[in-house]
Design an enzyme around this catalytic site. Structure first.
Site, mmCIF file in Angstrom:
data_model
loop_
_atom_site.group_PDB
_atom_site.id
_atom_site.type_symbol
_atom_site.label_atom_id
_atom_site.label_comp_id
_atom_site.label_asym_id
_atom_site.label_seq_id
_atom_site.Cartn_x
_atom_site.Cartn_y
_atom_site.Cartn_z
ATOM 1 N N CYS A 1 0.837 -1.211 0.000
ATOM 2 C CA CYS A 1 0.000 0.000 0.000
ATOM 3 C C CYS A 1 0.872 1.262 0.000
ATOM 4 O O CYS A 1 1.552 1.523 -0.979
ATOM 5 C CB CYS A 1 -0.970 -0.041 1.179
ATOM 6 S SG CYS A 1 -2.345 1.097 0.989
ATOM 7 N N HIS B 1 -3.544 -5.575 0.984
ATOM 8 C CA HIS B 1 -2.920 -5.787 2.298
ATOM 9 C C HIS B 1 -2.905 -7.262 2.688
ATOM 10 O O HIS B 1 -3.821 -7.721 3.373
ATOM 11 C CB HIS B 1 -3.709 -5.021 3.364
ATOM 12 C CG HIS B 1 -3.496 -3.544 3.331
ATOM 13 N ND1 HIS B 1 -2.471 -2.924 4.006
ATOM 14 C CD2 HIS B 1 -4.176 -2.560 2.692
ATOM 15 C CE1 HIS B 1 -2.533 -1.613 3.804
ATOM 16 N NE2 HIS B 1 -3.552 -1.361 3.005
ATOM 17 N N GLU C 1 -1.212 -8.601 4.969
ATOM 18 C CA GLU C 1 -1.079 -8.743 6.437
ATOM 19 C C GLU C 1 -2.435 -8.661 7.134
ATOM 20 O O GLU C 1 -2.562 -8.993 8.301
ATOM 21 C CB GLU C 1 -0.109 -7.682 6.987
ATOM 22 C CG GLU C 1 -0.686 -6.283 7.199
ATOM 23 C CD GLU C 1 -0.826 -5.462 5.912
ATOM 24 O OE1 GLU C 1 -0.651 -6.027 4.821
ATOM 25 O OE2 GLU C 1 -1.139 -4.258 6.013
#
Lengths: 232, 102
Positions: free
Chosen positions: A86, A203, A205
């Site tokens: 990002c 994302h 994560e």
């Protein structure tokens, strides 16, 4: 694998990345402060999501002048592994570690939603646990994810198989109606020519554990952990 | 003029000196705009708002930025070009121009 997560003023996904690397993957993980110049012997540097330096000027534009980024550029040039997620992807394009630029979303809105991604290159240190053409679901959260590169640059990306992720529909078709931000070629993530620097807007994560809506992001971290080795 | 200032009380004197300094400054204006051919969704949105206001003369709107920097003289042009091309503008999508204004 020893991993380092860079912390800029305004980073806000740094702890998520740290958590996944340390507690889910089991890698020794440290935070790297933006004013530091010591990479502490890490094998992988992660530029996390967020709003480094308040997104002033352009997303990622100020970060490239921070002391840590100069070190990471040298680290990457020597073959070190760098992952930008990002805002981290924006830092990578602004600092010249990846080609192209990330512009304001076509619809001018901040987009926060799950998207489908097609894995177009599973032969990278970051995607070796996926299969070519596999459709995975990973959330995006950005206002400036509209990937742009000139024609020549695009040709080069395609010729070198540097496009790793594309936004797509459920069947893996990457066309305009599955493009959340106007990115050229539905590009969601690319890798450098050398294959050690990956940038992506989604994302991973945020979806790396069973309690999340998907666990599709886990395999990106496991890929790089296995590639570098020495975890758990 | 300067010798007159020296006879003034310190607070007034400082103020006058600062003003003198200010008069001698000029403004460098760095304009940053999107390159031709790079899509500008902000500009398009503004253009359609202009149309909704009832005006039909605007055929295209492009959004850019202006950086106003106070400088002593034009000798900083080369340095400003470096600053503009490495920081103020992203040369992949943008271009810049510099103007000086007294």
């Amino acid at each position: 694998m020893k991993a380092g997560v860079v912390v800029f003023p305004g980073s806000n996904c740094d702890h998520d990345c740290y958590h996944v690397l340390k507690h889910v993957i089991g890698a020794e993980t440290v935070f790297l402060w933006h004013k530091d110049t010591d990479l502490q012997g890490v094998d992988l540097v992660v530029f996390p999501g967020g709003f480094s330096y308040g997104d002033y000027l352009r997303c990622g534009a100020i970060a490239k002048f921070s002391p840590i980024v100069s070190e990471v550029i040298k680290f990457a040039e020597n073959g070190g592994h760098v992952l930008g997620i990002c805002n981290g992807f924006q830092v990578l394009t602004e600092s010249g570690l990846l080609p192209g630029a990330l512009m304001r979303n076509r619809g001018l809105k901040f987009k926060c939603e799950y998207v489908n991604l097609r894995v177009d290159n599973s032969d990278t240190p970051y995607t070796n646990m996926y299969a070519d053409g596999e459709v995975i679901r990973i959330p995006i959260a950005h206002a400036d994810g509209n990937y742009y590169i000139d024609e020549e640059g695009m040709k080069e990306l395609e010729e070198n198989n540097q496009i790793v992720f594309r936004y797509c529909d459920d069947n893996g078709t990457a066309e305009d109606d599955s493009n959340p931000n106007g990115s050229l070629g539905n590009i969601a993530g690319i890798i450098n020519k050398k294959g050690n620097v990956l940038g992506m807007m989604p994302h991973p994560e945020r979806c790396a554990e069973g309690i999340m809506e998907t666990r599709d992001g886990y395999f990106l971290f496991e890929s790089i952990a296995k590639f570098i080795g020495g975890c758990k | 003029m300067v010798s007159d200032i020296k006879n003034l009380p310190i607070q007034v004197r400082l103020k006058s000196e600062i003003n003198i300094e200010k008069v001698s400054l000029m403004k460098a204006k760095v304009y940053v705009r999107l390159k031709n051919g790079v899509l500008d969704p902000q500009g398009q949105t503004i253009q359609s708002s202009i149309e909704r206001m009832g005006y039909d003369f605007a055929s295209e709107v492009r959004v850019g930025k202006v950086f106003e920097i106070e400088v002593k003289d034009e000798s900083c042009r080369k340095d400003l070009e470096k600053i503009a091309s490495t920081m103020l503008a992203n040369m992949i999508i943008e271009e810049y121009s510099i103007e000086f204004e007294a």
